[in-house]
Design an enzyme around this catalytic site. Structure first.
Site, PDB file in Angstrom:
ATOM      1  N   LYS A 163       3.703  -1.126 -68.228  1.00 51.41           N
ATOM      2  CA  LYS A 163       4.256  -2.319 -67.559  1.00 51.41           C
ATOM      3  C   LYS A 163       3.475  -2.609 -66.280  1.00 51.41           C
ATOM      4  CE  LYS A 163       8.019  -1.790 -64.907  1.00 51.41           C
ATOM      5  NZ  LYS A 163       7.704  -2.197 -63.537  1.00 51.41           N
ATOM      6  N   ASN A 164       3.215  -1.566 -65.490  1.00 50.74           N
ATOM      7  CA  ASN A 164       2.595  -1.774 -64.177  1.00 50.74           C
ATOM      8  C   ASN A 164       1.092  -2.009 -64.244  1.00 50.74           C
ATOM      9  OD1 ASN A 164       5.081  -1.634 -63.097  1.00 50.74           O
ATOM     10  ND2 ASN A 164       4.879   0.455 -62.314  1.00 50.74           N
TER      11      ASN A 164
ATOM     12  N   ARG B  35       9.601  -8.714 -58.389  1.00 46.55           N
ATOM     13  CA  ARG B  35       8.758  -8.654 -57.192  1.00 46.55           C
ATOM     14  C   ARG B  35       7.297  -8.835 -57.542  1.00 46.55           C
ATOM     15  NH1 ARG B  35      10.525  -6.461 -53.073  1.00 46.55           N
ATOM     16  NH2 ARG B  35       8.432  -5.979 -52.360  1.00 46.55           N
TER      17      ARG B  35
ATOM     18  N   CYS C 160      14.614  -4.441 -52.111  1.00 42.13           N
ATOM     19  CA  CYS C 160      15.245  -4.098 -53.388  1.00 42.13           C
ATOM     20  C   CYS C 160      15.950  -2.766 -53.234  1.00 42.13           C
ATOM     21  CB  CYS C 160      14.245  -4.111 -54.522  1.00 42.13           C
ATOM     22  SG  CYS C 160      13.360  -2.575 -54.732  1.00 42.13           S
TER      23      CYS C 160
ATOM     24  N   ASP D 243       7.942   7.158 -59.445  1.00 46.33           N
ATOM     25  CA  ASP D 243       8.661   6.570 -60.585  1.00 46.33           C
ATOM     26  C   ASP D 243       9.168   7.619 -61.566  1.00 46.33           C
ATOM     27  OD1 ASP D 243       6.530   3.579 -60.827  1.00 46.33           O
ATOM     28  OD2 ASP D 243       8.101   4.179 -59.425  1.00 46.33           O
TER      29      ASP D 243
END
Ligand code: EPZ
Length: 516
Positions: free
Chosen positions: A22-23, A93, A117, A310
């Site tokens: 995803k990142n 974001r 957040c 993470d």
């Protein structure tokens, strides 16, 4: 937001293929804004944030085609808008990643300032400092960053704090700048290297990606490219912990073990049996035959190649089942322990300090009602829920949509191969899809139901579990059941709009888009 109900207490067994990162996919999609030619990205995870990023690109005037699931063809030849609106930025974001490429190519960008957040304030002051050093005029008006520059120029950028998306934004802006940009104290994450590889294929001149000093020599224009996104290292790490915390055995494929060395080393240190069985394959056998409890061990999160923040929440869940005391220290985000108090509701023994948590284990966990605060916290609560006796209900799960259909097909074919002759007994072909015929699971609900189940963290393990559990449930395993909500007036209205919206989407996306 979704709600999960988990009946835990059983081992996990099976195999799963890791999705794209995803990142990495997020900045790579944004990078397509740098050229009027088509950029093809493969192995793009089908997750909510990527759908939001795609929507942002479409709102800016890009054409985004999805010839097959996980392949995106982005063409930014018709961009006519340079604004990333608050509606999108507040949900994701990473929309801030449009700032660098829009400024770099069009000399103007208007990006809503992402608020704080759950895990921290997360300012973007370093992004703005760097772009101003490259000659951009930046004003903050009504919560929106208004940036303009005739053409950015190369500059020496020193980040006081390592920032991943900050490094990505500057790399993209510098690719079309006039002159050389040197980024010091740059982030070294694998996602940075993946973006640098894509930009280089587009014609950018970049050196030093994966090191703290990255040099970008600006060029006049960039072209199209075809790039495959790297596997998701956090998804991989989450699966390893999933197998470990239930004492199960999992084959993980399509992963890149080299990208999560610090995680694998730490988990081996505490006693998790992890074997690399191929270039992109890992076999996790929990704590093996000995069933010896895991050993507690301290961990401190750090920038890459240190232990990733993470993975902190998932590791904490595992430490509740380890013998002894462990101290988990968070150095990247100032407020990333929201899951700790929730884990204590399951019976975990912890003391929460300002930047660390003391965990004492092993603690028998018992199911309870929990609330998830962010993506990785969701994963840690689901992991703990699977190790807990009884039922755990998790609310506000930040979910992701993974392409159920192909994963179902994958799983079903693998399972059916394995159960072969016993198929008729255990799991007639149509049973999963028969769900659609259940009134409570009429099409909208089924999509939401399956979507919900196949969510959490960046991967499909719930799905895998469901697939497995669903089938195995007739064998023996934990079950995840989701009570469908009665359709409210609002959801009926929502479904009407969704149907209208999806009819529009259908033109853009291939047939399986209606699962969105
Ligand atoms: C990226 O966020 C990831 N997100 C995060 O993953 C990840 O946790 C984080 O990097 C750290 O690895 C994406 O790539 C989309 P940072 P990012 O800028 O870039 C401070 C997930 O769960 N800072 O590296 O936003 C900041 O407050 C997410 O997938 C400033 O002070 O993180 C933080 O304390 C969560 N000013 C630290 O630096 C700035 O201008 C690192 O943040 C920028 C950052």
């Amino acid at each position: 937001m979704d709600k999960f109900r988990i009946i835990g207490g059983k081992k996990l067994k099976g195999g799963v293929a890791i999705s794209g990162a995803k990142n990495s996919a997020l900045p790579c999609l944004a990078a397509a804004l740098l050229t009027p030619e088509t950029v093809t990205l493969r192995n793009v995870p089908y997750v909510r944030d990527l759908i939001t990023m795609r929507r942002l690109l479409e709102d800016l005037g890009c054409t985004v085609l999805v010839p097959e699931l996980r392949t995106h063809q982005i063409n930014a030849g018709t961009v006519e808008d340079y604004e990333a609106p608050y509606e999108l930025v507040k949900t994701m974001r990473a929309s801030v990643l449009a700032l660098g490429p829009l400024l770099g190519r069009f000399g103007q960008a208007s990006v809503s300032l992402p608020g704080g957040c759950a895990i921290g304030q997360r300012p973007i002051d370093l992004h703005l400092m760097a772009l101003e050093k490259m000659g951009a005029k930046i004003e903050l008006r009504g919560g929106v960053v208004e940036a303009g520059a005739s053409r950015l120029r190369g500059a020496d950028i020193e980040f006081e704090t390592v920032t991943v998306t900050g490094t990505e934004n500057v790399m993209m802006a510098a690719a079309l700048a006039d002159g050389v940009t040197r980024i010091s104290n740059a982030a070294c994450e694998p996602e940075i290297v993946d973006l640098a590889e894509l930009l280089t294929k587009m014609g950018a001149k970049i050196e030093g990606a994966s090191t703290p000093t990255i040099t970008v020599t600006g060029v006049e224009r960039l072209g199209g490219a075809d790039h495959t996104i790297i596997p998701d290292r956090i998804e991989t790490g989450t699966f390893i912990v999933a197998a470990a915390i239930t004492g199960g055995e999992v084959e993980i494929t399509n992963c890149e073990p080299g990208h999560l060395q610090s995680v694998i080393e730490k988990l081996r240190e505490v006693g998790v049996k992890i074997e690399q069985t191929g270039r992109d394959k890992l076999r996790v056998a929990g704590n093996g035959e000995s069933r010896a409890p895991y050993k507690a061990a301290d961990v401190t999160t750090a920038v890459y190649p240190g232990f990733p923040t993470d993975m902190q929440a998932q590791y904490m869940a595992l430490m509740t089942q380890a013998e002894g005391d462990s101290v988990i220290t968070e150095t990247i985000f100032e407020n990333r322990f929201m899951h700790a108090a929730e884990l204590m509701r399951l019976g975990a023994q912890m003391r929460i300090n300002s930047r660390s948590v003391d965990v004492h284990g092993p603690s028998p966990l018992t199911g309870a009602q929990l609330i998830a605060s962010d993506l990785r916290a969701s994963a840690s609560l689901v992991l703990a829920g699977l190790a807990a006796e009884g039922e755990t209900l998790i609310d506000r799960v930040r979910s992701k949509i993974e392409d159920r259909r192909s994963k179902i097909e994958d799983r079903r074919s693998k399972i059916e191969d394995r159960v072969g002759a016993r198929k008729a007994i255990l799991y007639p072909r149509s049973s999963i899809f028969d769900l659609r015929s259940q009134p409570a699971f009429s099409s909208g609900n089924t999509t939401r139901w399956l979507t919900t189940i196949s969510a959490v963290t960046t991967n499909s393990f719930i799905f895998f579990w469901l697939g497995r559990v669903y089938i195995a449930s007739s064998i023996n395993s934990s079950r995840i059941i989701r009570r469908p909500r009665a359709p409210t007036l609002r959801s009926q209205a929502w479904r009407a709009t969704a149907r209208k919206a999806s009819s529009v989407k259908r033109n853009l996306m291939p047939s399986h888009s209606n699962c969105f």
